[in-house]
Design a protein around this motif. Structure first.
Motif, mmCIF file in Angstrom:
data_model
loop_
_atom_site.group_PDB
_atom_site.id
_atom_site.type_symbol
_atom_site.label_atom_id
_atom_site.label_comp_id
_atom_site.label_asym_id
_atom_site.label_seq_id
_atom_site.Cartn_x
_atom_site.Cartn_y
_atom_site.Cartn_z
ATOM 1 N N ALA A 9 33.959 47.229 43.091
ATOM 2 C CA ALA A 9 34.686 48.308 43.771
ATOM 3 C C ALA A 9 36.187 48.035 43.767
ATOM 4 O O ALA A 9 37.001 48.938 43.529
ATOM 5 C CB ALA A 9 34.169 48.459 45.202
ATOM 6 N N LEU A 10 36.568 46.776 44.007
ATOM 7 C CA LEU A 10 37.985 46.408 43.971
ATOM 8 C C LEU A 10 38.551 46.605 42.570
ATOM 9 O O LEU A 10 39.654 47.146 42.400
ATOM 10 C CB LEU A 10 38.154 44.947 44.411
ATOM 11 N N TYR A 11 37.797 46.194 41.567
ATOM 12 C CA TYR A 11 38.260 46.354 40.182
ATOM 13 C C TYR A 11 38.500 47.822 39.853
ATOM 14 O O TYR A 11 39.554 48.185 39.305
ATOM 15 C CB TYR A 11 37.235 45.771 39.208
ATOM 16 N N GLU A 12 37.524 48.683 40.174
ATOM 17 C CA GLU A 12 37.659 50.103 39.834
ATOM 18 C C GLU A 12 38.864 50.719 40.538
ATOM 19 O O GLU A 12 39.581 51.542 39.965
ATOM 20 C CB GLU A 12 36.385 50.866 40.205
ATOM 21 N N ALA A 13 39.094 50.320 41.802
ATOM 22 C CA ALA A 13 40.236 50.856 42.546
ATOM 23 C C ALA A 13 41.554 50.417 41.910
ATOM 24 O O ALA A 13 42.469 51.227 41.703
ATOM 25 C CB ALA A 13 40.163 50.410 44.005
ATOM 26 N N PHE A 25 41.665 38.172 48.448
ATOM 27 C CA PHE A 25 41.063 38.157 47.109
ATOM 28 C C PHE A 25 41.365 36.853 46.374
ATOM 29 O O PHE A 25 40.491 36.286 45.702
ATOM 30 C CB PHE A 25 41.574 39.354 46.306
ATOM 31 N N LEU A 26 42.593 36.349 46.493
ATOM 32 C CA LEU A 26 42.952 35.084 45.836
ATOM 33 C C LEU A 26 42.133 33.925 46.390
ATOM 34 O O LEU A 26 41.696 33.036 45.644
ATOM 35 C CB LEU A 26 44.448 34.808 46.002
ATOM 36 N N LYS A 27 41.911 33.926 47.707
ATOM 37 C CA LYS A 27 41.076 32.881 48.315
ATOM 38 C C LYS A 27 39.643 32.981 47.805
ATOM 39 O O LYS A 27 39.006 31.968 47.483
ATOM 40 C CB LYS A 27 41.105 33.009 49.842
ATOM 41 N N SER A 40 31.403 36.565 38.418
ATOM 42 C CA SER A 40 32.391 36.777 39.481
ATOM 43 C C SER A 40 33.760 36.250 39.062
ATOM 44 O O SER A 40 34.781 36.914 39.242
ATOM 45 C CB SER A 40 31.949 36.079 40.772
ATOM 46 N N GLY A 41 33.769 35.030 38.492
ATOM 47 C CA GLY A 41 35.024 34.436 38.053
ATOM 48 C C GLY A 41 35.707 35.260 36.980
ATOM 49 O O GLY A 41 36.928 35.471 37.011
ATOM 50 N N LYS A 42 34.922 35.754 36.041
ATOM 51 C CA LYS A 42 35.477 36.574 34.962
ATOM 52 C C LYS A 42 36.051 37.875 35.512
ATOM 53 O O LYS A 42 37.149 38.301 35.119
ATOM 54 C CB LYS A 42 34.379 36.869 33.931
ATOM 55 N N LEU A 43 35.315 38.500 36.442
ATOM 56 C CA LEU A 43 35.783 39.760 37.023
ATOM 57 C C LEU A 43 37.060 39.540 37.839
ATOM 58 O O LEU A 43 37.969 40.376 37.826
ATOM 59 C CB LEU A 43 34.681 40.373 37.893
ATOM 60 N N CYS A 44 37.142 38.404 38.540
ATOM 61 C CA CYS A 44 38.368 38.072 39.282
ATOM 62 C C CYS A 44 39.566 37.992 38.331
ATOM 63 O O CYS A 44 40.651 38.511 38.636
ATOM 64 C CB CYS A 44 38.209 36.746 40.017
ATOM 65 N N LEU A 45 39.373 37.357 37.189
ATOM 66 C CA LEU A 45 40.465 37.219 36.222
ATOM 67 C C LEU A 45 40.837 38.558 35.592
ATOM 68 O O LEU A 45 42.009 38.812 35.307
ATOM 69 C CB LEU A 45 40.081 36.207 35.141
ATOM 70 N N ILE A 46 39.849 39.431 35.395
ATOM 71 C CA ILE A 46 40.136 40.770 34.868
ATOM 72 C C ILE A 46 40.967 41.564 35.884
ATOM 73 O O ILE A 46 41.924 42.259 35.525
ATOM 74 C CB ILE A 46 38.832 41.513 34.522
ATOM 75 N N ILE A 47 40.608 41.456 37.169
ATOM 76 C CA ILE A 47 41.377 42.141 38.217
ATOM 77 C C ILE A 47 42.810 41.614 38.250
ATOM 78 O O ILE A 47 43.777 42.390 38.322
ATOM 79 C CB ILE A 47 40.701 41.945 39.590
ATOM 80 N N LEU A 48 42.969 40.295 38.156
ATOM 81 C CA LEU A 48 44.313 39.704 38.151
ATOM 82 C C LEU A 48 45.106 40.122 36.916
ATOM 83 O O LEU A 48 46.331 40.283 36.974
ATOM 84 C CB LEU A 48 44.211 38.177 38.214
ATOM 85 N N THR A 49 44.412 40.326 35.799
ATOM 86 C CA THR A 49 45.073 40.817 34.581
ATOM 87 C C THR A 49 45.659 42.200 34.813
ATOM 88 O O THR A 49 46.805 42.480 34.440
ATOM 89 C CB THR A 49 44.066 40.858 33.409
ATOM 90 N N CYS A 50 44.866 43.077 35.443
ATOM 91 C CA CYS A 50 45.348 44.437 35.750
ATOM 92 C C CYS A 50 46.539 44.386 36.706
ATOM 93 O O CYS A 50 47.507 45.142 36.549
ATOM 94 C CB CYS A 50 44.226 45.273 36.368
ATOM 95 N N ILE A 51 46.480 43.498 37.691
ATOM 96 C CA ILE A 51 47.573 43.372 38.661
ATOM 97 C C ILE A 51 48.837 42.856 37.978
ATOM 98 O O ILE A 51 49.944 43.343 38.229
ATOM 99 C CB ILE A 51 47.150 42.435 39.818
ATOM 100 N N ALA A 52 48.666 41.859 37.085
ATOM 101 C CA ALA A 52 49.818 41.242 36.420
ATOM 102 C C ALA A 52 50.527 42.201 35.473
ATOM 103 O O ALA A 52 51.686 41.982 35.108
ATOM 104 C CB ALA A 52 49.372 39.992 35.660
ATOM 105 N N GLU A 53 49.845 43.275 35.065
ATOM 106 C CA GLU A 53 50.447 44.268 34.167
ATOM 107 C C GLU A 53 51.185 45.368 34.919
ATOM 108 O O GLU A 53 51.936 46.133 34.328
ATOM 109 C CB GLU A 53 49.363 44.928 33.298
ATOM 110 N N VAL A 106 47.250 35.942 32.058
ATOM 111 C CA VAL A 106 47.831 36.309 33.359
ATOM 112 C C VAL A 106 49.195 35.641 33.522
ATOM 113 O O VAL A 106 50.181 36.296 33.910
ATOM 114 C CB VAL A 106 46.887 35.919 34.523
ATOM 115 N N VAL A 107 49.274 34.334 33.219
ATOM 116 C CA VAL A 107 50.544 33.607 33.313
ATOM 117 C C VAL A 107 51.583 34.232 32.391
ATOM 118 O O VAL A 107 52.738 34.450 32.778
ATOM 119 C CB VAL A 107 50.349 32.118 32.966
#
Length: 650
Positions: free
Chosen positions: A332-336, A402-404, A421-434, A505-506
């Motif tokens: 749900a967080l990813y889709e948002a 979310f980071l925690k 879960s770990g992969k989805l977290c990194l995908i969400i961070l990728t979207c945020i970093a862009e 992400v970096v």
């Protein structure tokens, strides 16, 4: 004169009292009682008496005959929805029939389905309750038979092809009205359970043809209304968010999904904040449970054992500290984040640190022992989120929570669900970093936080104390998380995919810093330490040498300025230079610095779900759908509280 629910006739009343009396006499016969309930028995047979069945079970038996049950009893359907539903018996009966037997009673099943929908419009809530529960049992029971060998179509079996469009239109309109009305919260809860049941009856939701009607007759606005009103959100926010995440994933790569379109343009602040609070609550509850288990391990026997034998087994012991991950809420967080640019602002909305606000709370409900848990955490946590900010309380936001969460699930990626879960977290961070706006608040010097990320216990380092954490811009916490993963996952089965995502992400954060001329006070040494591998003889020497060669400019800068700085310090008899003095040396010697021109370093390929991640998301949604269905157990659907609420009909 009132009619008691489930007792439409005198015989039904006497049977129920006899069953209750029997149960009180035999408190240890719970398993037998469950078997009898599934069989619809109120009393076992004996040498003197015939077995007795509930009135509702006798009526179900009539439906499972080929004749129309209302021929001999004109008030059959009216009486049926006054009976307390026996979910176990109804589903069990459907399960016991083969495809051919089920086809013989198709007309009666169609009739039952249509009368359920009609009952949803009744004034008396008890009829509505029983109709909703019956629909759950029908949909689940018929889908149980939907195997390739059964040879029947689900829509035809439930409604009939000729009536399906009208049936589903009426059903969705009734559910929409019930969800948006001022009525019972328990009734709304059951409506959401029915919708979750409808969406998840197939593992692959894109193969669930009934959802075509849910696309046409949208309940999107009803979901938004739940999320935008605090009382409704506290009661139903979790189910509403999970339902929306699943609906967004129906055939998302094959056709235009109206839920995707509508979610992408939501700009109502109350709705977006409501969605963020529901997600933050669920992730925060996970973090709290993990912290509680971690503290348990650090005390008592575990602590004593560690002191005695040292820390040689600490990593293995730590792996046992696990709380079931929640991919449904993460999706749900990813889709948002992925679909709605306006949601990015919600990530930075401050609220008191969940778990630090002292509020009187009751015991939290038991967490289901299933992976991908979808049982919502205690609603008391949400209440604490929405309290006014207190100057003495550490503030947080959805991004920090979310980071925690990410720092916990990314510690151990050996388990399949935690890997997802770990992969989805990194995908969400990728979207945020862009995202430009996200980067603006990530790098904002006026928005400083202490972010206590969970770090994997390792023999060569001690755990940092919470009070020593510096207050920094949030981008530092993101970089810390990426570096932490990189330095703690040098394992034999190298998670190359996750490593690449961390580096991406970096890279995207550095691109923003270069473009906007942001100078970040960050200790880069942890990230740029591959050098030691290139000088040692080992399996990574060649790869490390390539990376080291790519850092030629960084090494050139260090080699050029270090002697100049040391010389300046020696000439001026200064033991430690200030920032201004170092900058003076750099400016004086910049013209003699030679760097290799590198083109395109500040360019990157933007994230694309459909072309690169479709297979991952299809598998993820399948797992979530399976687990949501598993957690919609009989006790969840029976809604005893709701039946007590409507125990009489005036």
């Amino acid at each position: 004169m009132g009619i008691r629910a489930g007792n439409a006739s005198g015989s039904g009343s006497s049977h129920s009292s006899e069953a209750l009396s029997h149960h009180k006499k035999c408190p240890d016969s719970l398993t037998m009682a469950q078997v009898e309930k599934r069989g619809g028995l109120l009393r076992k047979s004996s040498a003197y008496k015939k077995p007795l069945k509930e009135k509702v079970v006798l009526m179900y038996d009539e439906i499972f005959m080929t004749e129309d049950p209302s021929k001999c009893s004109p008030r059959f359907w009216e009486e049926l929805f006054l009976m307390k539903v026996n979910l176990e018996y109804l589903e069990g009966k459907l399960e016991s029939l083969d495809g051919e037997e089920l086809m013989k009673i198709k007309d009666n099943i169609n009739c039952l389905f249509q009368h359920c929908i009609q009952a949803l419009g009744e004034e008396h809530p008890i009829r509505v309750v029983n109709a909703l529960q019956t629909l759950c049992a029908l949909i689940r029971g018929v889908h149980q038979k939907n195997k390739s060998t059964s040879g029947f179509d689900i829509i035809n079996m439930l409604m009939g092809f000729d009536k399906a469009e009208l049936c589903m239109k009426n059903l969705m309109e009734s559910l929409d009205s019930l969800l948006c009305a001022e009525g019972s919260e328990s009734l709304k809860s059951l409506c959401l359970k029915l919708l979750l049941c409808l969406v998840t009856v197939t593992d692959n939701i894109s193969q669930n043809t009934i959802l075509e009607y849910v696309m046409i007759n949208s309940i999107f606005e009803a979901i938004l209304q739940i999320l935008s009103h605090p009382p409704s959100r506290r009661e139903h926010g979790y189910d509403a968010v999970v339902l929306l995440a699943l609906l967004v994933n129906y055939r998302k790569y094959e056709s235009v999904n109206p839920y995707i379109v509508k979610l992408s343009i939501v700009d109502d602040e109350a709705t977006l904040n409501g969605m963020g609070l529901v997600i933050a609550q669920a992730l925060s509850e996970y973090n709290r449970q993990y912290k509680d288990k971690e503290e348990e391990h650090q005390g008592g026997f575990f602590s004593a054992l560690t002191n005695m034998v040292g820390s040689m087994f600490i990593a293995d012991a730590h792996e046992k500290i696990s709380v079931q991950t929640n991919e449904a809420i993460l999706l749900a967080l990813y889709e948002a984040v992925h679909l709605n640019r306006n949601f990015i602002t919600v990530l930075a909305q401050s609220h008191p640190e969940m778990g630090l606000v002292t509020t009187p709370v009751g015991p939290p409900p038991a967490t289901p022992a299933t992976p991908l848990g979808t049982t919502p955490p205690s609603s008391d946590v949400i209440s604490s989120v929405e309290l006014p900010l207190d100057a003495d309380v550490q503030t947080s936001n959805l991004l920090i929570t979310f980071l925690k969460y990410s720092s916990i699930v990314m510690q151990d990626t050996k388990d399949e669900h935690r890997l997802h879960s770990g992969k989805l977290c990194l995908i969400i961070l990728t979207c945020i970093a862009e995202d430009q706006y996200a980067n603006a608040f990530l790098h904002d010097d006026n928005m400083n936080f202490r972010v206590n990320l969970h770090r994997m216990p390792m023999r060569h380092r001690k755990k940092a104390a919470d009070k020593n954490l510096p207050c920094r811009p949030l981008v530092c916490a993101v970089l810390d998380l990426m570096v932490e993963f990189i330095v703690t996952h040098m394992m034999k089965e190298f998670p190359m995919d996750l490593y690449v995502r961390c580096i991406q992400v970096v890279h995207k954060l550095l691109c923003y810093q270069k473009k906007c001329r942001v100078r970040l006070h960050y200790t880069w040494r942890e990230l740029w330490s591959v050098l030691r591998l290139s000088t040692n003889a080992g399996q990574w020497k060649e790869a490390a040498s390539k990376v080291t060669h790519a850092l030629v400019n960084i090494r050139a800068i260090i080699n050029h300025f270090n002697p100049k700085i040391e010389s300046y310090a020696a000439v001026n008899h200064i033991s430690q230079l200030s920032e201004e003095q170092v900058l003076e040396v750099v400016r004086a010697n910049y013209d003699t610095l030679t760097l290799k021109l590198q083109d395109g370093l500040d360019q990157y390929e933007r994230y694309s779900e459909q072309h690169k991640e479709a297979a991952f998301f299809k598998e993820l949604v399948r797992s979530i759908s399976t687990n949501v269905r598993r957690n919609l157990a009989f006790h969840t659907l029976s809604q005893e509280v709701l039946l007590k609420e409507f125990s009489t009909i005036s």
